[in-house]
Design a protein around this motif. Structure first.
Motif, mmCIF file in Angstrom:
data_model
loop_
_atom_site.group_PDB
_atom_site.id
_atom_site.type_symbol
_atom_site.label_atom_id
_atom_site.label_comp_id
_atom_site.label_asym_id
_atom_site.label_seq_id
_atom_site.Cartn_x
_atom_site.Cartn_y
_atom_site.Cartn_z
ATOM 1 N N UNK A 65 0.785 -1.230 0.000
ATOM 2 C CA UNK A 65 0.000 0.000 0.000
ATOM 3 C C UNK A 65 0.818 1.281 0.000
ATOM 4 N N UNK A 66 2.139 1.161 -0.052
ATOM 5 C CA UNK A 66 2.948 2.372 0.002
ATOM 6 C C UNK A 66 4.337 2.158 -0.593
ATOM 7 N N UNK A 67 4.981 3.292 -0.865
ATOM 8 C CA UNK A 67 6.401 3.304 -1.238
ATOM 9 C C UNK A 67 7.150 3.799 -0.019
ATOM 10 N N UNK A 68 8.323 3.278 0.153
ATOM 11 C CA UNK A 68 9.098 3.455 1.369
ATOM 12 C C UNK A 68 10.429 4.088 0.952
ATOM 13 N N UNK A 69 10.732 5.254 1.486
ATOM 14 C CA UNK A 69 11.994 5.943 1.222
ATOM 15 C C UNK A 69 12.674 6.123 2.568
ATOM 16 N N UNK A 70 13.895 5.631 2.710
ATOM 17 C CA UNK A 70 14.623 5.781 3.967
ATOM 18 C C UNK A 70 15.930 6.519 3.714
ATOM 19 N N UNK A 71 16.125 7.571 4.475
ATOM 20 C CA UNK A 71 17.371 8.335 4.464
ATOM 21 C C UNK A 71 18.011 8.121 5.835
ATOM 22 N N UNK A 72 18.957 7.182 5.967
ATOM 23 C CA UNK A 72 19.538 6.889 7.280
ATOM 24 C C UNK A 72 20.063 8.146 7.973
ATOM 25 N N UNK A 73 19.824 8.205 9.267
ATOM 26 C CA UNK A 73 20.271 9.335 10.094
ATOM 27 C C UNK A 73 19.798 10.655 9.481
ATOM 28 N N UNK A 74 18.509 10.741 9.250
ATOM 29 C CA UNK A 74 17.940 11.830 8.465
ATOM 30 C C UNK A 74 17.432 13.008 9.288
ATOM 31 N N UNK A 75 17.825 13.120 10.537
ATOM 32 C CA UNK A 75 17.311 14.193 11.377
ATOM 33 C C UNK A 75 17.403 15.571 10.755
#
Length: 122
Positions: A65-75
């Motif tokens: 149901x979704x696309x997942x974008x992860x930017x590690x240590x993305x604070x």
């Protein structure tokens, strides 16, 4: 066989495991991110496509149901784009985008560029 049962070795293999409409969106993400950060290396990490640039830059994946974008240590990235991300489902450094809506590629590309600048030490 579902994509969760396959051990992916390449980004092409990962993308090919999805229906055509999902493949198209994944290719759009892939192309935009690679253009945003020339020289980033493609790899599979945690069974997801990833771009590596001076450390992991970004992961992307498709789910039911979704696309997942992860930017590690993305604070810092999330803070810099917080106004544009209002209303977006975010958990730690992962952004979930509904599958039935257009992807905000301009925003995502700018975020990836911002993260790349952080990794460059700017």
């Amino acid at each position: 066989m579902t994509s969760s049962q396959i051990k992916f070795e390449t980004v092409d293999q990962y993308i090919a495991s999805f229906p055509a409409d999902v493949q198209q969106k994944l290719e759009t993400i892939r192309t935009a991110f690679k253009q945003a950060v020339p020289g980033a290396a493609e790899l599979i990490h945690y069974q997801m496509p990833a771009l590596d640039y001076n450390g992991k830059l970004v992961y992307f994946a498709a789910f039911k149901n979704h696309y997942h974008i992860t930017l590690p240590h993305a604070g810092k990235v999330l803070e810099a784009f917080k106004d544009e991300l209002s209303g977006v489902d975010i958990s730690k450094s992962t952004i979930r985008l509904p599958a039935g809506r257009p992807l905000p590629m301009d925003l995502l590309t700018r975020m990836v560029k911002f993260k790349a600048e952080q990794l460059r030490g700017k």
